[in-house]
Write an enzyme that holds these catalytic residues in place. Sequence first.
Site, mmCIF file in Angstrom:
data_model
loop_
_atom_site.group_PDB
_atom_site.id
_atom_site.type_symbol
_atom_site.label_atom_id
_atom_site.label_comp_id
_atom_site.label_asym_id
_atom_site.label_seq_id
_atom_site.Cartn_x
_atom_site.Cartn_y
_atom_site.Cartn_z
ATOM 1 N N GLU A 163 0.809 -1.211 -0.195
ATOM 2 C CA GLU A 163 -0.104 0.009 -0.017
ATOM 3 C C GLU A 163 0.959 1.236 -0.144
ATOM 4 O OE1 GLU A 163 -3.689 -0.028 1.365
ATOM 5 O OE2 GLU A 163 -3.824 -2.125 0.466
ATOM 6 N N HIS A 231 -3.669 2.056 8.008
ATOM 7 C CA HIS A 231 -2.115 2.211 7.294
ATOM 8 C C HIS A 231 -1.242 2.768 8.727
ATOM 9 C CE1 HIS A 231 -3.978 3.002 3.268
ATOM 10 N NE2 HIS A 231 -3.358 1.821 3.351
ATOM 11 N N CYS A 348 -2.472 11.721 3.767
ATOM 12 C CA CYS A 348 -2.722 10.770 2.634
ATOM 13 C C CYS A 348 -2.877 11.371 1.456
ATOM 14 C CB CYS A 348 -4.464 10.504 2.947
ATOM 15 S SG CYS A 348 -4.492 9.160 4.176
#
Length: 417
Positions: A163, A231, A348
């Site tokens: 990711e 995350h 992000c």
Amino acid sequence: MALQEINFDGIVGPSHNYAGLSFGNLAAMRNAGATSQPRAAALQGLDKMRANLALGLAQGLFVPQPRPARSWLAQLGTAPEQAEAALLANGMSASAMWAANAATVSPAPDTADRRTHLTVANLKSMPHRSHEWPATLAQLKLAFADEQHFAVHGPVPPAFGDEGAANHMRLTNRHGEAGVEVFVYGLTGGAFPARQHVEACRAVARLHGLTPDRTLFVQQSEQAIAAGAFHNDVVAVANERVLFAHEQAFADKQRFLASLGSLFPALDYVEVPAAEVGLEDAIRSYLFNAQLVTPPDGRTTLIVPEEARETPAVWAWLQRHLAGNGAIRRVEVVDVRQSMANGGGPACLRLRVVADPATVDPRFLADEGKLDRLASIVAREWPEEIDPNDLRRNDLLEQVERARTALLDALGLSELT
């Protein structure tokens, strides 16, 4: 070569909506079915880029991906007009705006061939993100086409979930110097899945030619994942000498800090105790999904969302830290509420790349004038609102595609059409 930090932000796409596709992302799940505001979302993102420029930081951008994802839907034997609602929602996601998941980046001082290496993330854990990597790779290959300075890699095989930079940190005295790279992986998170596989981390480290004795692989705590930290960057962030983390971010914190301290004695570890800010408040406010940066004035700065100021325990901790002359010397607040409602904070939205801006395709670099032009296009072309129930409307599909084309034309990026 003048290496410096460049933050590449994803422009929020015109299909930005709240379909609740990301299991384990509490904000996305909580706001599933709500009406989104793509125009406001994109303008908020552009304003965040302006704020970075005002701090004296170099700023880059990535463009929205093609939506609806017609080629992906075709591989599934359907088209936007015929696809069932859930499948169409996966093909209309604007989640590529979260550039922290675009790739993992190792700066040139860390790599064997002294080039900056980027490996595009496979994002295989969630269907709506698993089809992003080809379009992301196309942008990376354009933006970092100078093979003297960059190496761009395809994704790790999807047997191992990757990711991107959201699970990667780097400690160094200065961005242009060699550092220690930290890859954070998960094993389990109770009811929620762990998305980053340790074998993906090891593969990226090998592809990038990293020195094993300057590379760490660290397990994220199951407690953090279960609380909604899908995350690592939801509970920890690093910048130069500073590692800023929640007390419960890592599975074996003491062992990790001992290993990191031996490799990087200049480490300045800033921990937020669970007794002062619980995981729930940390994740709701995205205190750690903030940009930790060093502007030209040298004052380490934390760029947090408005939600951090609105969460009493979080804001009180930040004020105490600032008053105590801690490692973080300044806090800047930005409004990214539309992104936050779908589970993505300031960090992000950006991919940190250490490079000489002169080696980057200038079409992907931002200045005030370019942001003004893009804001005009967004204000004119982006939908004002999207209800997830309206995703199959032909007029909306046409507007989304038309809006992206207008943006690409303005940037001279027609090859991404």
